[in-house]
Scaffold this active site. Structure first.
Site, mmCIF file in Angstrom:
data_model
loop_
_atom_site.group_PDB
_atom_site.id
_atom_site.type_symbol
_atom_site.label_atom_id
_atom_site.label_comp_id
_atom_site.label_asym_id
_atom_site.label_seq_id
_atom_site.Cartn_x
_atom_site.Cartn_y
_atom_site.Cartn_z
ATOM 1 C CD GLU A 1 2.481 -4.259 -9.448
ATOM 2 O OE1 GLU A 1 1.940 -3.365 -8.756
ATOM 3 O OE2 GLU A 1 1.847 -4.958 -10.289
ATOM 4 C CG PHE B 1 1.598 -0.549 -1.247
ATOM 5 C CD1 PHE B 1 1.618 -0.130 0.077
ATOM 6 C CD2 PHE B 1 1.001 0.268 -2.194
ATOM 7 C CE1 PHE B 1 1.052 1.067 0.439
ATOM 8 C CE2 PHE B 1 0.426 1.477 -1.837
ATOM 9 C CZ PHE B 1 0.460 1.888 -0.517
ATOM 10 C CG ASP C 1 1.108 -5.431 0.846
ATOM 11 O OD1 ASP C 1 1.899 -4.451 0.877
ATOM 12 O OD2 ASP C 1 0.582 -5.919 1.853
ATOM 13 C CB ILE D 1 6.563 -7.489 -4.772
ATOM 14 C CG1 ILE D 1 7.903 -7.294 -5.497
ATOM 15 C CG2 ILE D 1 6.545 -8.798 -3.970
ATOM 16 C CD1 ILE D 1 9.080 -7.084 -4.563
ATOM 17 N N PRO E 1 3.369 -10.122 -8.940
ATOM 18 C CG PRO E 1 1.587 -8.836 -9.717
ATOM 19 C CD PRO E 1 2.415 -9.088 -8.488
ATOM 20 C CG HIS F 1 -2.358 -1.389 1.527
ATOM 21 N ND1 HIS F 1 -3.578 -1.917 1.169
ATOM 22 C CD2 HIS F 1 -2.003 -0.564 0.510
ATOM 23 C CE1 HIS F 1 -3.956 -1.415 0.007
ATOM 24 N NE2 HIS F 1 -3.012 -0.594 -0.415
#
Length: 726
Positions: free
Chosen positions: A456, A479, A481, A483, A485, A526
């Site tokens: 990411e 997702f 969830d 994000i 990084p 998720h």
């Protein structure tokens, strides 16, 4: 330097051959000395309390001047870091420009007093504004190289675009441009450095990585940072790379290495990494004291390798300059720096009014909130209603046809990376885990729609470089969830680029993110929301539609916007029966910051957005039946900016309000809305402001737990009942 010392050193030096002319060698010394004396002048100004921070490039001068001489300012692109004073001077920066930044003057061309010293920026020279974060610029360089290659392949995208997107009206491109990026040896520990190497290697991008190895990351020695203490030995397994390891205190050796590396990249063979062993004769910064962790013997050994002393001796030995000639250059430079410093400390400071401070936080070319953006949908008679997923796909397709600068990428967004499978009809194609980008690669090709590595930070870092270079990147984070990084690039880089460079660079991008729960089994990885973190990020627009038509119109506005936009797409709403709509045509738009009243009411207001909108409507209809309460439901649609006027108008009408969101109750987006209502509308209220949201915990896998954790129509109904009876 004393003549006796020069003579002694000359006697034990060996002759070095070089293709550089006498004039070039003299200019190298002048630039190296100019860099050192600018450092020294800043140190003096700091001790006089005329500037507020100092970090030097001393000891790196030879390596960096050599790098600049091997490249083309204003043609190639540069992503430097804070030690790169000499590089930028050699590219065309002046000492006065650098000292204006140290002072934080209004005329500081790098940032207008917004960034610390040594954060070099020049649109004319293609020096891209860096942050203080280490290694983030590596991924941005990758994105810039991506974009340069794209424009070379698609010159129509570089032509002046007559639409609303105005990042760079005329993009200059060259088929052989090279991108330079530099870091210290300590920063090679960062994951973003390795992600950048991976992508550059895989795509054979023309990026020159310069590693300035002075042996210390503040007080941490290189053997603690790097396995084996040598980054060159660690990276050799990357294919398609040209590698060089040199004495970075020798400008001639360094120049030869950079010249070969740049030629390799310019020829399209792949990336290069030049590892230079340099010194750090001064402490990390004036906030550091290296005597606390470096013995005198080690510091003395560094002085024996000082690039200025060594090169001065070389010039004398080779008869290029005598002591008089060297003294003349040094006197001229000393006077140049002295006068530059005097002008800098007298320079006017930036205006401290609110309007000046906020300038360039968002684009001044394109205002996505202006009412005239609102258009009417133009649906065909008897057109079939379509889902949010369908209308997002349609909007992406429309805008890609309209604007050749738009590129889509992310994990699994392409139809198929192995194009031959598509061409032979062996596979149908994926087009995203939720199928929102299905068919786009097939229509627009793999240059415009492609899969990225599963990384990411890499996705968003490349986005920064693409946007700076003139593309309109539309990355997808699969997702919400995952994000996190990318948070470094989102918060410190993408959103800050325009402001920190004082409008010199911009980062127009649309980050599409699948978000939210209510999935029946989504669990804690998720089902996350967390939009308040990004509404708390200056420079970022945040959009969160609740239905198909709004998603289409708001996405089109986002794609034509000149700012970074986080476009949050609720997974549960992608194919819900609620909110379906016919295709509204290729020009349908909705301005940002304009809420929509989705249900009129007189007794109570619910302020909400996203997947809680249909749940609020369910609760409102039940309240009408069972309580005879008429509830007004206001869908914010965009969270940054949000429509305060619509909220205030509704609350003044009903005098009771519930703020509803899916994220956790504490510290969520609704807390800001509730606080502002209590602050500014207290006299209009007949009851306390009530918040309804998720429990302050994670979302569980088992549906019976998820139903309790996330706000349900029952929870909303009970809040309506409670506040009505207050």
């Amino acid at each position: 330097m004393a003549q006796s010392a020069v003579t002694a050193e000359v006697k034990k030096s060996r002759h070095s051959k070089t293709s550089l002319s006498r004039e070039q060698l003299i200019e190298i010394y002048r630039l190296m000395y100019l860099s050192r004396r600018t450092d020294d002048r800043e140190i003096m100004l700091k001790r006089q309390q005329k500037i507020f921070f100092q970090i030097s490039g001393a000891g790196h001068e030879a390596f960096l001047v050599a790098a600049a001489l091997a490249m083309k300012p204003g043609y190639d692109w540069f992503f430097p870091y804070y030690r790169d004073r000499a590089l930028c001077l050699a590219l065309g920066n002046t000492a006065e420009e650098q000292l204006l930044q140290a002072v934080g003057a209004a005329d500081d061309p790098a940032s207008g007093g917004r960034q610390m010293p040594s954060h070099w920026t020049s649109r004319k020279l293609n020096i891209v504004s860096p942050s203080s974060s280490t290694a983030t610029q590596c991924l941005q360089a990758i994105g810039c190289a991506d974009a340069g290659r794209y424009f070379a392949r698609h010159p129509e995208a570089a032509a002046k675009h007559d639409g609303d997107y105005r990042a760079y009206k005329d993009v200059q491109f060259h088929g052989d441009e090279v991108v330079y990026v530099s870091i210290g040896e300590g920063s090679t520990s960062q994951g973003e450095f390795w992600e950048a190497l991976s992508v550059a290697s895989n795509l054979k991008l023309p990026v020159v990585f310069a590693v300035e190895d002075n042996g210390y990351a503040i007080s941490v020695p290189v053997e603690v940072n790097t396995p084996g203490g040598n980054i060159s030995k660690v990276v050799t397994g990357f294919p398609n790379f040209h590698f060089a390891e040199v004495d970075g205190t020798d400008p001639i050796t360094s120049y030869d290495a950079f010249r070969e590396a740049v030629a390799y990249c310019r020829a399209g063979k792949g990336p290069a990494l030049v590892h230079g062993h340099v010194i750090r004769p001064y402490s990390h910064s004036l906030s550091d004291d290296d005597k606390l962790y470096r013995p005198e013997s080690e510091r003395h050994a560094d002085t024996q390798r000082d690039p200025l002393t060594k090169f001065q001796l070389y010039l004398v030995r080779e008869g290029i300059l005598d002591e008089s000639g060297i003294n003349k250059i040094e006197r001229q430079v000393d006077e140049e720096v002295r006068q530059a410093a005097e002008r800098a400390v007298r320079a006017p400071l930036p205006a401290s009014d609110k309007a000046s401070i906020l300038r360039h936080q968002y684009s001044e070319d394109y205002d996505p909130t202006r009412p005239e953006l609102q258009t009417e949908p133009k649906s065909e008679p008897d057109a079939q209603e379509r889902t949010m997923a369908d209308l997002i796909n349609s909007c992406l397709r429309d805008e890609m046809r309209r604007d050749p600068r738009i590129v889509l990428f992310g994990e699994d967004v392409a139809d198929c990376s192995r194009e031959e499978y598509l061409e032979k009809g062996e596979v149908k194609g994926k087009g995203g885990v939720f199928k929102l980008t299905a068919g786009l690669q097939a229509e627009f090709g793999s240059d415009r729609v492609f899969n990225s590595p599963l990384a990411e930070a890499s996705i968003i870092g490349r986005t920064v470089g693409m946007g700076v270079r003139g593309l309109k990147p539309v990355p997808e984070i699969q997702f919400f969830d995952y994000i996190w990084p990318a948070m470094h690039q989102l918060r410190n880089e993408l959103s800050a680029m325009r402001w920190r460079s004082n409008g010199t660079f911009s980062n127009p991008a649309v980050i599409r993110v699948a978000i939210g729960g209510y999935l029946t089994g989504g669990s804690l990885y998720h089902s996350q929301c967390g939009e308040s973190i990004f509404t708390h990020t200056p420079g970022m627009r945040v959009v969160f539609p609740s239905n198909a038509l709004d998603a289409n119109g708001l996405l089109r506005t986002a794609l034509r916007c000149d700012d970074p936009v986080m476009f949050l797409e609720h997974k549960r709403l992608y194919r819900e029966a609620y909110g379906r709509a016919p295709y509204p045509g290729p020009d349908y738009m909705i301005p940002f910051g304009k809420a929509k009243t989705v249900r009129e009411g007189s007794d109570l207001t619910i302020v909400t957005y996203g997947a809680t909108v249909p749940r609020a409507l369910q609760a409102a209809m039940r309240a009408q039946r069972e309580l005879e309460v008429e509830t007004e439901v206001l869908d914010l649609r965009t969270l940054s900016p949000y429509d305060w006027e619509a909220i205030a108008t509704s609350v003044r009408k009903t005098s009771r309000v519930i703020v509803l969101h899916e994220d956790t109750l504490s510290w969520g987006f609704g807390a800001e809305i509730a606080a502002r209502i209590a602050d500014e509308l207290f006299d209009d209220l007949d009851a306390p402001v009530r918040r309804v949201a998720a429990m302050d915990t994670f979302v569980a896998y088992q549906p019976v737990l998820e139903d309790v954790i996330l706000p349900q129509p029952e929870h909303i109904f009970r809040a309506i009942e409670s506040i009505t009876n207050y």
